[in-house]
Every structure is written in structure tokens, then in C-alpha cells.
Write an enzyme that holds these catalytic residues in place. Structure first.
Site: not given
Length: 764
Positions: A375, A611, A207-208
Site C-alpha cells: 500500500k 519546510k 502544517d495541515k
């Protein structure tokens, strides 16, 4: 009802809801009280295992209990992970049983031949029992030799292997160089059965956010009404680099400001304090549109509890610029606007999810105006803007690209004023949809789509998530050990690409970095084929798939896609919607071939399911050992799918750690786990197995040799005590000591020469 027990005792109502299921993010139900229907959704449900916050008590009704709870429905069967050495040992033990019976059969035949040819000579002083002949003697000799040669079967092998694994697990737990003092977090081997597989890793899936980065967000820059804030410029127009010594904005005028918050561009504060309407609306939106919960432990000391660090950073930014989120109830939100307390009536919350990729709130201000604040991701918000925003959208897009190029995480903000009459109609339809038992999500999505359109663009936020210490060096070391690293992240392409360069995964000296971003299956196929042909022009159009059998009794069918020789280093970046097409049955091998030719693969905007699918694809067709590393709940499926799962205990809770096989606090510890502990464990286990089978065969063949000198009578060569102590002391303690403490080279040399890791990958 308040805290009245009497009122609770006369409360009468009826709950109708869906049957027990495992969907944690959804709940459908209605509560009927006094003829009125009230919708029950996920926000009104406390799941088993949750903690009640911001209130001392509450009245509740248990809807599901025991195995019917969503937590238990999700638990499922835990997949038991076994190493390749475990599978090899099982096959070897079966082969040894077969070999033992073959030896005993040979010796039994030898006994029959000896009894016929030589045995009659000895009957004068060793008479046979009545009824005993050469055939019966041979039969009894067979089972006698099974007992004498039983040392060939490595019964104690499994016990010894577990002792070695347990010892090596403790070495990981005790390693001070993998201890993170800041959070008091040591490395932890959560399983003792996978240590040697740490020395065989070929693919790492990471993962980042929170894994490569710190997941501690800081409000860095923003774009408001087409103006960029957060940069500093000299009088000549040259951009000034911001360092720790750069003067910070003084927020001392705001008594409720967070002292930890830092910002350097004074022009933004001046715009807000001078009453710029767009700037004030910008921070008003940040103070209203979120799911943050405030905690006031001391008088005037606010603490925010946010579901994600991004939200916490944005609400904190609004707080420092004069729009302080103070409290919330189910019907209202109270904020301090430039020192003045204002309470907004909360009419509706349009939740964020992975499909919508946006969140909205509808509020009524004290003067009666109704406004929708929204948003979300830039691509999603842009589709729903009013036509009048085209010019502003173009300017803001330029700012967004600049932010993404700096590796910042971005969100776009928009608003819309609502008409009273329309809002009344919409509220009525929203109530009907939220209480419907059938098609609730679809009806709500339609209503959300209807109201979230023709919005006015306000601007964009940019939040910085810094790299963890030592990430570039760790990735470089792992690459030198010929370990391929794939990053699977939910971030947008530009952000992931920039992080790839900053942590040495993508390098300027790479021959080419291919980007797959097509919106159709055919387009994805063409882009993958183009990349493959560029990297390996002489490769066949169809992949070379080798079919074989493996496992116990060779019942398991395997398919292996062969590696292809590529000159030079290449990178591949593929986004989520392209990956969805590439993972389909007819394209998955094309994706795998192309990706495996690259040194680095980055998948952007991927879902948790994707993933896991990527990991499963590599496991299925490469027959290589995989490792997945992550820090959040969205990484759990990937961690469980890989041969080895590593959890990082960071800002996103403990879900990843609880599902992992090994855990620690920082990504940089991964190189020590693999290059030192993994390599040592693998080599120790190999030496142990070689010695164990050697000493068992040595002991057995002595008896086999001796049988030719004792008339195949199943006599033993050694004293009984020697036989007892042979396995227990003479040949077990030395090899156990070797298997626990042996180091062919020390940890410093393992780091200096990562190429030493190669034998494990090649099963040597």
C-alpha cells in the site's frame, strides 16, 4: 532463550555496528552468534527515551551510552531566540553610554574653564590641596559626573522588561478562553522572552494534518476492483447526502467489531460476506500490511496502538468488515477472517519511508501460497503495476480524484503472488544485504524495487480528516490583520487544494490560483515568471534587493526584497518536486517574489527539511517576523527555524510542543494569542520603553542644567533618599503596573477590528 538467566549467562555473541551518529531512522549492524550473522537495523534497536510496550521485560545489550546515544547526538546547540526589541535595547544602551560620556566630557571642560576664570576668587576661603590644578580638577570632575549622571544608563531596564514579560506570559497561561476542556489542555507560554514579538507577526507557516485538521481519521470511502463504495444513492440515481441521522451499517454480527466505527454503504458489507474475492483480499491486505500493535486489556477487547492515525483507521475498518488483526510476533501475523482464525507466516517487511512512500509485507498463508501485499501513494504504486491493470487503473484514478476533491487522504493497494523458487533466492539475497555493513540501504532498495513490480491493483482507500472547529474563521481574521498564511503539507495537491478552499484560504473571488508543478528547473522558472507577470505586469524582471547593515555595531549584513503592489487577491500552489528546484540559489528570489505577491501559498508533498528552508528564505529576504505552527515531529525543524514556534498538542505526540515557544490544543486559539495577547504585549512594551528612557533623561538633564549654576562641581540637586527611591519606587511601580495591565481596547474590540494589529507589523 526465554526468561532463563542461565541461558543468558552462557550466551556469547559479537555486535559490529556503525559509529555513533545522529540519524534516528537508520542503524547498521550485525550480530554474530555461533558463526551465523543476523542483521541489526532500526527495528531491532531501542532508542534512549523509548518506552517498552506489550511485554513485561526483555534482555538487552547497551550499544551506545551517554553522549553517544542518538538522542544526545541530535540535541545539538539550542538556538537562542531574541526579539527585535532586545536587539534595539542593546543598541540603545550602547548609544546611551556614548551620550553619557559625551555629557561628562562637556561638563569636565566646563569645570576646567570655570576653574581658570572664576575658581581663583574662591581660593581665599576654599584653598586648593597642594598639587591640584585646573586640569586635575577637570579630570576628577569628569568621573564625578559619571557617578552623578549614572541614572541615565538604564541598568534596571532589563530586570523590568523581564518582569513585564513574565507577567504577560502568566496571562497567556491563565487565559480560560484558550483552555481546551476536552483534553484538559491549557495554553502554555514555554518561553518568557518572545511575548511582544507575537504582536509583530507578518507570515504564518502552518502544517495541515493535525494543525488545521483534527488528525482523527475515519475510513470514509473505498474503491475495490473499479467499484466505488461509501456513497449512497436513491432509486433515481441521485446521490444522498450522509448526515448523522443516516442509517449506519449494522456490525452486530461481528463480536470483535469496534463500536465507534461508522459506515453507511451496506453494499460493501454484502460484497465481503458474499465472498467477493477482491473485497476479501482488499481487507485482508489492510489487516496484514501495517505496523500496528494490538493490546488486549480485557478479554475480547482489542485496542490498537498505531504509529499514525491513518494506519489505525484502516486496520479498524478491516476489523469491522470481518478481517480482525489479533496479534503479531516477529515471524507471524494472526488475524480472524470472517470468524476463522488464520496465522500467516511473516517472511519480510519492506518498510515505509519518505522516499519509498509505500509499505509492503510478504506473507505465507496456511495453504503455502506466498503473497506480497503493498500500500502506498498513488503515483508510486501506479509505476509498479502490471500492464494488465491499465483499464482498472483508469477507473480507480477517477475515484481517487473524486476522493481528493472531497479533501480525503488516499492510498492505493496492490498485491502480487510469488514463486517459491524465486522467493528462496530473494530471501537469501535479502539476508546478505541486511547484514552488509557497507551500502546496506542501497542494496535493500534495489531488492525492494525488484520484487515490488508487476503488481495487481486491488483498489484505493479514502480516509477523512475533518477540519478543527473555528479554522475558517481564524484564517479569515488573520487575513484581515494583513498576516499572510503559507501551508506546508505532505499531502497530495488535490487534497491540500480542497482543504484550502474549505478553510477560506483559497476563495472563489480570488482573481486566480496559480499551480506550479513542473518537473524541471527551467519549467519551474517559467511557471513562476508567468504567475508574477500576470499579477504585476509592470514589475521589473530582476527583483529589487536592498542591502543594509543592522545589529550591534552594524556588523550584520541584511538583504531585503521589496514588496510589490498587486491589485486583487491571488493564490499559489506548488508541489514538492517543483519546490526543490525553486529553493535552489538561482531560483529562490523568483519563488519569493511570486509567493509574496499572493495572499495564500500552499506547498504540497514537502519534506521536513523543505519546510525549514521555506521559513529561512522568508526570514532572510523579507526581514519580517515569522511564526510556524505544527503538531508533529516533521514540523520541529520549521518550528525551530521561525522567529516564534507554536506547537499544537494533538494526536502525534509531544515533539512539536517540546520544541515550541508557545503551545495550545486548537488552531483557533492562534487568533487570540496574536490579536489579543500579542498586540497587548507589544503596545505595553513600547509604552514602557518610551517612559523608561523619558524619565531617565529627565532626571539627568536636571543635573546637567544645574551644573551651570554650581561651578560644574558635580553637586546633586536632590536629596540622597530621593535619588535612591526615584528609580526604585517613584518611577518604576507605576510604569510596571501600566505595562502589565494596560489595554487600549478590550479583547472583543481586538477581534472585531483585526486591522488594529498593523502597528506592530510596521514597527510603529
Amino acid at each position: 532463550m526465554g526468561d532463563s538467566i542461565e541461558a543468558l549467562s552462557v550466551f556469547k555473541g559479537e555486535v559490529r555496528c556503525e559509529p555513533p551518529n545522529n540519524r534516528l531512522d537508520k542503524f547498521k549492524g550485525t550480530l554474530t552468534v555461533n558463526g551465523q550473522n543476523y542483521g541489526l537495523d532500526n527495528d531491532k534497536i531501542l532508542l534512549r527515551g523509548c518506552t517498552l510496550r506489550n511485554t513485561e521485560w526483555c534482555f538487552g545489550l547497551v550499544i551506545f551510552g551517554g553522549p553517544d546515544t542518538k538522542l544526545m547526538q541530535n540535541s545539538g546547540k539550542t538556538k537562542f531566540k531574541r526579539t527585535s526589541i532586545d536587539h534595539l535595547m542593546n543598541v540603545l544602551v550602547l548609544c546611551i553610554f556614548g551620550f553619557l560620556f559625551a555629557l561628562c566630557f562637556i561638563l569636565a571642560i566646563g569645570n576646567a574653564v570655570w576653574e581658570v576664570k572664576e575658581g581663583s576668587v574662591f581660593t581665599a576661603f576654599l584653598p586648593r590641596d597642594p598639587g591640584v590644578n585646573a586640569a586635575l580638577s577637570s579630570f576628577l570632575s569628569f568621573w564625578s559626573y559619571v557617578i552623578v549622571l549614572n541614572a541615565l544608563v538604564p541598568i534596571s531596564l532589563y530586570v523590568s522588561v523581564e518582569i513585564i514579560r513574565l507577567g504577560n506570559s502568566y496571562f497567556i497561561n491563565w487565559d480560560r478562553k484558550m483552555y481546551y476542556a476536552k483534553n484538559d489542555t491549557p495554553a502554555q507560554a514555554r518561553t518568557t522572552t518572545l511575548n511582544e514579538e507575537l504582536g509583530q507577526i507578518k507570515y504564518i507557516f502552518s502544517d495541515k494534518t493535525g494543525t488545521l485538521t483534527q488528525n482523527i481519521m475515519a475510513f470514509n470511502k473505498c474503491s475495490i476492483n473499479g467499484k466505488n463504495y461509501g456513497e449512497l444513492y436513491e432509486f433515481s440515481g441521485q446521490r444522498v447526502e450522509i448526515t448523522e441521522k443516516t442509517q449506519k451499517v449494522d456490525f452486530s454480527w461481528n463480536k470483535l467489531a469496534d463500536p465507534k466505527f461508522t459506515f453507511h454503504d451496506y453494499s460493501l458489507l454484502e460484497a465481503v460476506r458474499e465472498g467477493n474475492p477482491e473485497a476479501q483480499d482488499f481487507f485482508r491486505l489492510l489487516a496484514l500490511c501495517h505496523t500496528v500493535m494490538p493490546e488486549e486489556k480485557k478479554e475480547g477487547e482489542l485496542n490498537y496502538q498505531a504509529q499514525s492515525p491513518d494506519e489505525g483507521a484502516l486496520v479498524t475498518a478491516a476489523r469491522n468488515f470481518g478481517f480482525v488483526f489479533c496479534s503479531r510476533t516477529p515471524e507471524s501475523i494472526t488475524i480472524m477472517e470472517m470468524g476463522k482464525k488464520v496465522t500467516y507466516e511473516l517472511l519480510a517487511v519492506l518498510d515505509f519511508n519518505n522516499v519509498r512512500k509505500r509499505m509492503s509485507v510478504i506473507v505465507r498463508s496456511p495453504d503455502g501460497k506466498m503473497t506480497l501485499y503493498c500500500k502506498g501513494a498513488d503515483t508510486i504504486i501506479y509505476e509498479r503495476l502490471d500492464r494488465s491493470c491499465k483499464k482498472l487503473m483508469k477507473v480507480t484514478t477517477g475515484h481517487l480524484n473524486e476522493y481528493a476533491g472531497d479533501g480525503l487522504r488516499t492510498l492505493v493497494l496492490a498485491y502480487k503472488h510469488l514463486d517459491e523458487k524465486y522467493m528462496n533466492q530473494w530471501t537469501q539475497r535479502h539476508h546478505e544485504a541486511s547484514t552488509a555493513m557497507e551500502g546496506r540501504e542501497e542494496r535493500l532498495d534495489q531488492l525492494y524495487e525488484e520484487i515490488e513490480k508487476d503488481m495487481i491493483l486491488l483498489g484505493a482507500t479514502a480516509v477523512e480528516d475533518k477540519l478543527q472547529d473555528g479554522v475558517p474563521q481564524t484564517i479569515e481574521q488573520l487575513a484581515r490583520a494583513d498576516i499572510k498564511i503559507w501551508v506546508l503539507t505532505g499531502d497530495k495537491q488535490e487534497t491540500a487544494e480542497n482543504i484550502g478552499y474549505s478553510c477560506n484560504m483559497l476563495r472563489e473571488e480570488m482573481k486566480e490560483v496559480f499551480i506550479v508543478a513542473a518537473n524541471t528547473a527551467e519549467g519551474v522558472k517559467q511557471e513562476l515568471q508567468y504567475a508574477r507577470r500576470e499579477m504585476c505586469p509592470g514589475a521589473a524582471e530582476e527583483p529589487s534587493v536592498t542591502k543594509a547593515r543592522a545589529g550591534l555595531f552594524w556588523l550584520q549584513k541584511t538583504e531585503t526584497v521589496q514588496d510589490e503592489n498587486v491589485e486583487g487577491d491571488y493564490g499559489l500552489i506548488i508541489n514538492g518536486h517543483s519546490l526543490a528546484f525553486a529553493l535552489e540559489k538561482d531560483l529562490e528570489l523568483e519563488l519569493l517574489r511570486t509567493a509574496c505577491m499572493c495572499q495564500t501559498v500552499i506547498c504540497c508533498r514537502v519534506t521536513p527539511l523543505q519546510k525549514a528552508q521555506v521559513v529561512e528564505l522568508v526570514k532572510k529576504y523579507k526581514q519580517a517576523i515569522t511564526l510556524a505552527i505544527g503538531d508533529g515531529a516533521n514540523d520541529v525543524s520549521m518550528i525551530k527555524a521561525a522567529h516564534i514556534g507554536v506547537g499544537i498538542s494533538g494526536q502525534e505526540g509531544m515533539q512539536a510542543v517540546l520544541s515550541s515557544d508557545f503551545s495550545f490544543a486548537q488552531f483557533r486559539y492562534l487568533q487570540r494569542l496574536l490579536l489579543v495577547h500579542g498586540r497587548w504585549s507589544y503596545l505595553r512594551m513600547c509604552k514602557f520603553l518610551q517612559y523608561f528612557f523619558y524619565k531617565n533623561f529627565t532626571f539627568t538633564f536636571v543635573h546637567f542644567w544645574y551644573a551651570f549654576f554650581c561651578g560644574f562641581s558635580a553637586q546633586t540637586v536632590y536629596d540622597e533618599w530621593f535619588i535612591t527611591l526615584y528609580n526604585l519606587v517613584y518611577t518604576s511601580l507605576p510604569i510596571l503596573s501600566l505595562s502589565l495591565f494596560d489595554q487600549d481596547v478590550n479583547d472583543r474590540w481586538s477581534f472585531q477590528y483585526p486591522q488594529l494589529y498593523a502597528p506592530g507589523q510596521l514597527n510603529m
